[in-house]
Design an enzyme around this catalytic site. Sequence first.
Site, PDB file in Angstrom:
ATOM      1  N   SER A 100       0.812  -1.210   0.000  1.00 26.33           N
ATOM      2  CA  SER A 100       0.000   0.000   0.000  1.00 26.33           C
ATOM      3  C   SER A 100       0.847   1.262   0.000  1.00 26.33           C
ATOM      4  O   SER A 100       0.324   2.356  -0.216  1.00 26.33           O
ATOM      5  CB  SER A 100      -0.895   0.016   1.244  1.00 26.33           C
ATOM      6  OG  SER A 100      -0.084   0.043   2.415  1.00 26.33           O
ATOM      7  N   GLY A 101       2.130   1.117   0.290  1.00 29.26           N
ATOM      8  CA  GLY A 101       2.978   2.291   0.440  1.00 29.26           C
ATOM      9  C   GLY A 101       2.783   3.000   1.763  1.00 29.26           C
ATOM     10  O   GLY A 101       3.221   4.153   1.928  1.00 29.26           O
ATOM     11  N   THR A 102       2.164   2.307   2.734  1.00 27.26           N
ATOM     12  CA  THR A 102       1.925   2.915   4.047  1.00 27.26           C
ATOM     13  C   THR A 102       3.219   3.431   4.667  1.00 27.26           C
ATOM     14  O   THR A 102       3.248   4.500   5.280  1.00 27.26           O
ATOM     15  CB  THR A 102       1.264   1.889   4.995  1.00 27.26           C
ATOM     16  OG1 THR A 102       0.004   1.505   4.448  1.00 27.26           O
ATOM     17  CG2 THR A 102       1.063   2.469   6.384  1.00 27.26           C
ATOM     18  N   ASN A 127       0.215  11.781  12.580  1.00 27.19           N
ATOM     19  CA  ASN A 127      -1.069  11.185  12.196  1.00 27.19           C
ATOM     20  C   ASN A 127      -2.222  12.172  12.339  1.00 27.19           C
ATOM     21  O   ASN A 127      -3.013  12.371  11.409  1.00 27.19           O
ATOM     22  CB  ASN A 127      -1.371   9.940  13.039  1.00 27.19           C
ATOM     23  CG  ASN A 127      -0.364   8.837  12.824  1.00 27.19           C
ATOM     24  OD1 ASN A 127       0.727   8.861  13.394  1.00 27.19           O
ATOM     25  ND2 ASN A 127      -0.717   7.865  11.992  1.00 27.19           N
ATOM     26  N   SER A 135      -5.677   8.628   4.418  1.00 21.53           N
ATOM     27  CA  SER A 135      -5.202   7.274   4.677  1.00 21.53           C
ATOM     28  C   SER A 135      -4.082   7.003   3.676  1.00 21.53           C
ATOM     29  O   SER A 135      -4.062   7.593   2.590  1.00 21.53           O
ATOM     30  CB  SER A 135      -6.329   6.256   4.481  1.00 21.53           C
ATOM     31  OG  SER A 135      -5.829   4.937   4.365  1.00 21.53           O
ATOM     32  N   ASN A 137      -4.040   4.603   1.987  1.00 23.36           N
ATOM     33  CA  ASN A 137      -4.717   3.953   0.875  1.00 23.36           C
ATOM     34  C   ASN A 137      -5.255   4.922  -0.172  1.00 23.36           C
ATOM     35  O   ASN A 137      -5.549   4.502  -1.295  1.00 23.36           O
ATOM     36  CB  ASN A 137      -5.865   3.082   1.401  1.00 23.36           C
ATOM     37  CG  ASN A 137      -5.369   1.934   2.248  1.00 23.36           C
ATOM     38  OD1 ASN A 137      -4.164   1.736   2.395  1.00 23.36           O
ATOM     39  ND2 ASN A 137      -6.291   1.169   2.806  1.00 23.36           N
ATOM     40  N   THR A 183      11.510  -2.551 -48.119  1.00 19.25           N
ATOM     41  CA  THR A 183      10.569  -3.385 -47.383  1.00 19.25           C
ATOM     42  C   THR A 183      11.221  -4.744 -47.208  1.00 19.25           C
ATOM     43  O   THR A 183      11.905  -5.234 -48.114  1.00 19.25           O
ATOM     44  CB  THR A 183       9.229  -3.527 -48.138  1.00 19.25           C
ATOM     45  OG1 THR A 183       9.464  -4.080 -49.431  1.00 19.25           O
ATOM     46  CG2 THR A 183       8.547  -2.166 -48.286  1.00 19.25           C
ATOM     47  N   HIS A 184      11.035  -5.361 -46.038  1.00 17.59           N
ATOM     48  CA  HIS A 184      11.724  -6.621 -45.705  1.00 17.59           C
ATOM     49  C   HIS A 184      13.244  -6.454 -45.730  1.00 17.59           C
ATOM     50  O   HIS A 184      13.979  -7.418 -45.972  1.00 17.59           O
ATOM     51  CB  HIS A 184      11.324  -7.747 -46.670  1.00 17.59           C
ATOM     52  CG  HIS A 184       9.857  -8.021 -46.710  1.00 17.59           C
ATOM     53  ND1 HIS A 184       9.253  -8.936 -45.889  1.00 17.59           N
ATOM     54  CD2 HIS A 184       8.874  -7.477 -47.484  1.00 17.59           C
ATOM     55  CE1 HIS A 184       7.952  -8.971 -46.152  1.00 17.59           C
ATOM     56  NE2 HIS A 184       7.693  -8.076 -47.107  1.00 17.59           N
ATOM     57  N   SER A 314      35.696   2.520 -30.525  1.00 24.96           N
ATOM     58  CA  SER A 314      36.344   1.247 -30.225  1.00 24.96           C
ATOM     59  C   SER A 314      37.613   1.485 -29.431  1.00 24.96           C
ATOM     60  O   SER A 314      38.320   2.475 -29.639  1.00 24.96           O
ATOM     61  CB  SER A 314      36.678   0.501 -31.517  1.00 24.96           C
ATOM     62  OG  SER A 314      37.442  -0.651 -31.252  1.00 24.96           O
ATOM     63  N   LYS A 320      37.092   4.250 -35.610  1.00 21.28           N
ATOM     64  CA  LYS A 320      35.734   3.728 -35.656  1.00 21.28           C
ATOM     65  C   LYS A 320      34.808   4.642 -34.844  1.00 21.28           C
ATOM     66  O   LYS A 320      35.123   5.025 -33.727  1.00 21.28           O
ATOM     67  CB  LYS A 320      35.686   2.315 -35.086  1.00 21.28           C
ATOM     68  CG  LYS A 320      34.391   1.563 -35.363  1.00 21.28           C
ATOM     69  CD  LYS A 320      34.544   0.093 -34.948  1.00 21.28           C
ATOM     70  CE  LYS A 320      33.368  -0.739 -35.410  1.00 21.28           C
ATOM     71  NZ  LYS A 320      32.125  -0.377 -34.725  1.00 21.28           N
ATOM     72  N   VAL A 321      33.661   4.967 -35.416  1.00 21.73           N
ATOM     73  CA  VAL A 321      32.665   5.797 -34.748  1.00 21.73           C
ATOM     74  C   VAL A 321      31.320   5.072 -34.815  1.00 21.73           C
ATOM     75  O   VAL A 321      30.901   4.638 -35.894  1.00 21.73           O
ATOM     76  CB  VAL A 321      32.549   7.190 -35.403  1.00 21.73           C
ATOM     77  CG1 VAL A 321      31.480   8.018 -34.699  1.00 21.73           C
ATOM     78  CG2 VAL A 321      33.892   7.908 -35.347  1.00 21.73           C
ATOM     79  N   GLU A 327      21.662   3.809 -30.182  1.00 26.92           N
ATOM     80  CA  GLU A 327      21.831   2.618 -29.344  1.00 26.92           C
ATOM     81  C   GLU A 327      21.328   2.869 -27.929  1.00 26.92           C
ATOM     82  O   GLU A 327      20.651   2.017 -27.330  1.00 26.92           O
ATOM     83  CB  GLU A 327      23.306   2.201 -29.319  1.00 26.92           C
ATOM     84  CG  GLU A 327      23.784   1.602 -30.625  1.00 26.92           C
ATOM     85  CD  GLU A 327      25.281   1.322 -30.650  1.00 26.92           C
ATOM     86  OE1 GLU A 327      25.746   0.704 -31.608  1.00 26.92           O
ATOM     87  OE2 GLU A 327      25.983   1.732 -29.695  1.00 26.92           O
TER      88      GLU A 327
END
Length: 462
Positions: A100-102, A127, A135, A137, A183-184, A314, A320-321, A327
Amino acid sequence: MSDKSYRTEHDSMGELKVPADALWGAQTQRAVDNFPISGLAMPRQFIAALGLVKWAAAGANSELGLLTPDKTVAIQAAALQVAEGRHDEHFPIDVFQTGSGTSSNMNANEVIARLATEGLGSEVHPNDDVNMCQSSNDVIPTCVHVSAAIGIHDRLLPALRDLALALQDKSEAYSSVVKTGRTHLMDAMPVMLGQELDGWRAQIEHGIDRLNDAMARLCALAQGGTAVGTGINAHPQFGSKVAVLLSERCGFEFTQAGSLFEGLSSQDAAVETSGQLKVLAVSLMKIANDLRWMNSGPLAGLGEIALPALQPGSSIMPGKVNPVIPEAVAMVCAQVIGNDVTITVAGQSGNFQLNVMLPVVAHNLLQSIELLANASVCLADKAISGFTVNQPNLDRALDRNPILVTALNPVIGYEKGAAVAKKAYAEGRPVKDVAREMTDLTDAELDRLLDPASLTEGGIKN
């Protein structure tokens, strides 16, 4: 540690020791002791929402004549300090706690009560005063909604609008650049690069629309339902007043839920919102992967575009880039999709009058919102806005694309077109040269029928 490092606190279960400098009390300490599970505290955005809800609750109780003016001022000042993040180290309870996270609600009550007591110079009770008319809740479901709504309104939607604008600008800039469609993952008819980018823009704008639609239900709050939805121990106008005060504070509208029983027993609005975040993640994953493919190479891949070079790619291969931003975005999307599974399972855990997986819903929902907002900013600023087009590579692929023969179908028929395409592909020659040999079409007719730019406009050419 010595006894001087602790003080003794008590609650309805008895006494226990609490760190001397802690703002929390006994109930928070019991939760700290009981749940040494993940080391993940509740998210900053959720703690902020707790502070805002306690601020609004004190204001509502004051308007209803239930809380004295001096206590109202003290509680609201302390609650805003919590909302602003000035005491985050005093919210140590694990995400994996009572469902409940009470524990988190009492953590806020105890911290705010202690700060308010210090500010007022007389006792403010966690309280009786801070938690008045409330509450756990109804407070925790309300905080789930408030924190998620603020994150979407203030962070995610602006980031998505900027991303959509970046895509629109790039689409307009490349509105006349023709490229091979696929496509594909196989060569298909030509498209304008601007058309491709405009498809991405539409995905993001549809994501914005979906989130705006979900916000209508996310901004309906359970506050006022108290323990089981009946509103026991709360003034009948309390929940609606809390919603009004939160609206004024946050700058957009909250309302009290039409059914407080639904608000406590279900997390359907959070599940819906998570589902829309998942759709957005799917959209961003598609865009990120398309960018990776288009950037692939630079020699052995498609090499259609060059993303901004941001860092060496790398530790062993000099020069290399890598496409690091797409990503990173793709990984964010994977995380969000996983978060949605957790939220879906948690949403099913509404047993009778209360959902009992609220903290994990909050954790995953807020993480998804934050990740998508940050990823959208990075994608817009560090990938979309800065990529350049490799025109020679686009032209080379277009010239030798055998699928261009599709444009000749209405004139020479499918079978003859297939023969032209197969020969052009086998011999590595332009379709136009092969069609000139195998059909009666003139050069002028072939130039008109096979013009790549005109093939992006749709319709039958004859």
